[in-house]
Design a protein around this motif. Sequence first.
Motif, PDB file in Angstrom:
ATOM      1  N   PRO A  17     -21.840  -9.716  38.961  1.00 37.91           N
ATOM      2  CA  PRO A  17     -23.133 -10.310  39.376  1.00 37.91           C
ATOM      3  C   PRO A  17     -23.139 -10.838  40.804  1.00 37.91           C
ATOM      4  O   PRO A  17     -24.199 -11.170  41.314  1.00 37.91           O
ATOM      5  CB  PRO A  17     -23.347 -11.440  38.373  1.00 37.91           C
ATOM      6  CG  PRO A  17     -21.992 -11.800  37.895  1.00 37.91           C
ATOM      7  CD  PRO A  17     -21.174 -10.530  37.929  1.00 37.91           C
ATOM      8  N   TYR A  18     -21.970 -10.978  41.435  1.00 37.72           N
ATOM      9  CA  TYR A  18     -21.936 -11.552  42.791  1.00 37.72           C
ATOM     10  C   TYR A  18     -21.782 -10.504  43.877  1.00 37.72           C
ATOM     11  O   TYR A  18     -21.410  -9.395  43.619  1.00 37.72           O
ATOM     12  CB  TYR A  18     -20.798 -12.574  42.896  1.00 37.72           C
ATOM     13  CG  TYR A  18     -20.957 -13.699  41.892  1.00 37.72           C
ATOM     14  CD1 TYR A  18     -21.993 -14.611  42.007  1.00 37.72           C
ATOM     15  CD2 TYR A  18     -20.100 -13.791  40.792  1.00 37.72           C
ATOM     16  CE1 TYR A  18     -22.153 -15.622  41.075  1.00 37.72           C
ATOM     17  CE2 TYR A  18     -20.259 -14.804  39.857  1.00 37.72           C
ATOM     18  CZ  TYR A  18     -21.288 -15.720  39.992  1.00 37.72           C
ATOM     19  OH  TYR A  18     -21.451 -16.690  39.078  1.00 37.72           O
ATOM     20  N   GLU A  40     -18.061 -19.195  37.093  1.00 41.69           N
ATOM     21  CA  GLU A  40     -17.204 -18.157  36.529  1.00 41.69           C
ATOM     22  C   GLU A  40     -17.949 -16.830  36.503  1.00 41.69           C
ATOM     23  O   GLU A  40     -19.117 -16.763  36.089  1.00 41.69           O
ATOM     24  CB  GLU A  40     -16.784 -18.539  35.107  1.00 41.69           C
ATOM     25  CG  GLU A  40     -15.782 -17.553  34.531  1.00 41.69           C
ATOM     26  CD  GLU A  40     -15.474 -17.867  33.069  1.00 41.69           C
ATOM     27  OE1 GLU A  40     -16.209 -18.651  32.455  1.00 41.69           O
ATOM     28  OE2 GLU A  40     -14.490 -17.302  32.562  1.00 41.69           O
ATOM     29  N   CYS A  41     -17.266 -15.796  36.906  1.00 41.20           N
ATOM     30  CA  CYS A  41     -17.846 -14.454  36.858  1.00 41.20           C
ATOM     31  C   CYS A  41     -17.836 -13.967  35.407  1.00 41.20           C
ATOM     32  O   CYS A  41     -16.802 -13.998  34.753  1.00 41.20           O
ATOM     33  CB  CYS A  41     -17.044 -13.513  37.758  1.00 41.20           C
ATOM     34  SG  CYS A  41     -17.622 -11.815  37.678  1.00 41.20           S
ATOM     35  N   ARG A  42     -19.002 -13.565  34.906  1.00 39.42           N
ATOM     36  CA  ARG A  42     -19.111 -13.168  33.498  1.00 39.42           C
ATOM     37  C   ARG A  42     -18.345 -11.870  33.224  1.00 39.42           C
ATOM     38  O   ARG A  42     -17.918 -11.607  32.106  1.00 39.42           O
ATOM     39  CB  ARG A  42     -20.585 -12.965  33.127  1.00 39.42           C
ATOM     40  CG  ARG A  42     -21.299 -14.270  32.846  1.00 39.42           C
ATOM     41  CD  ARG A  42     -22.788 -14.034  32.717  1.00 39.42           C
ATOM     42  NE  ARG A  42     -23.407 -13.758  34.008  1.00 39.42           N
ATOM     43  CZ  ARG A  42     -24.565 -13.136  34.164  1.00 39.42           C
ATOM     44  NH1 ARG A  42     -25.231 -12.714  33.120  1.00 39.42           N
ATOM     45  NH2 ARG A  42     -25.063 -12.928  35.357  1.00 39.42           N
ATOM     46  N   VAL A  43     -18.205 -11.033  34.239  1.00 43.11           N
ATOM     47  CA  VAL A  43     -17.596  -9.717  34.046  1.00 43.11           C
ATOM     48  C   VAL A  43     -16.066  -9.781  34.166  1.00 43.11           C
ATOM     49  O   VAL A  43     -15.341  -9.355  33.275  1.00 43.11           O
ATOM     50  CB  VAL A  43     -18.166  -8.715  35.070  1.00 43.11           C
ATOM     51  CG1 VAL A  43     -17.518  -7.353  34.888  1.00 43.11           C
ATOM     52  CG2 VAL A  43     -19.674  -8.630  34.929  1.00 43.11           C
ATOM     53  N   CYS A  44     -15.593 -10.372  35.259  1.00 46.78           N
ATOM     54  CA  CYS A  44     -14.142 -10.345  35.491  1.00 46.78           C
ATOM     55  C   CYS A  44     -13.469 -11.656  35.106  1.00 46.78           C
ATOM     56  O   CYS A  44     -12.249 -11.703  34.990  1.00 46.78           O
ATOM     57  CB  CYS A  44     -13.855 -10.014  36.952  1.00 46.78           C
ATOM     58  SG  CYS A  44     -14.748 -11.042  38.097  1.00 46.78           S
ATOM     59  N   GLY A  45     -14.249 -12.749  34.906  1.00 46.97           N
ATOM     60  CA  GLY A  45     -13.673 -13.995  34.428  1.00 46.97           C
ATOM     61  C   GLY A  45     -12.985 -14.825  35.490  1.00 46.97           C
ATOM     62  O   GLY A  45     -12.280 -15.772  35.148  1.00 46.97           O
TER      63      GLY A  45
END
Length: 79
Positions: free
Chosen positions: A78-79, A56-61
């Motif tokens: 982060p990706y 899971e992307c911490r920023v966009c979810g």
Amino acid sequence: MFGKILLTIAVIAFIWFGFKYLSRLAELRRRDEAEKAPPPHSPPKDAAGEAETMVECRVCGTWQPGRSARSCGRSDCPY
Ligand SMILES: [Zn+2]
């Protein structure tokens, strides 16, 4: 003349029954192979392994496969 017609009918009947016999053999062989083959509804191993590595992307979810995670376009992703 009559003998020729009888011979022709005999030849046609011989070919017809021969064809029926061969198609029946092919049908039996096809059924045998279908029974040996694995059931089509079982999930392949690759898909199950990929599902475990979802991140899971911490920023966009958003959830993405870990092996091929891509940036969602945000500057702090982060990706
Ligand atoms: Zn992101």
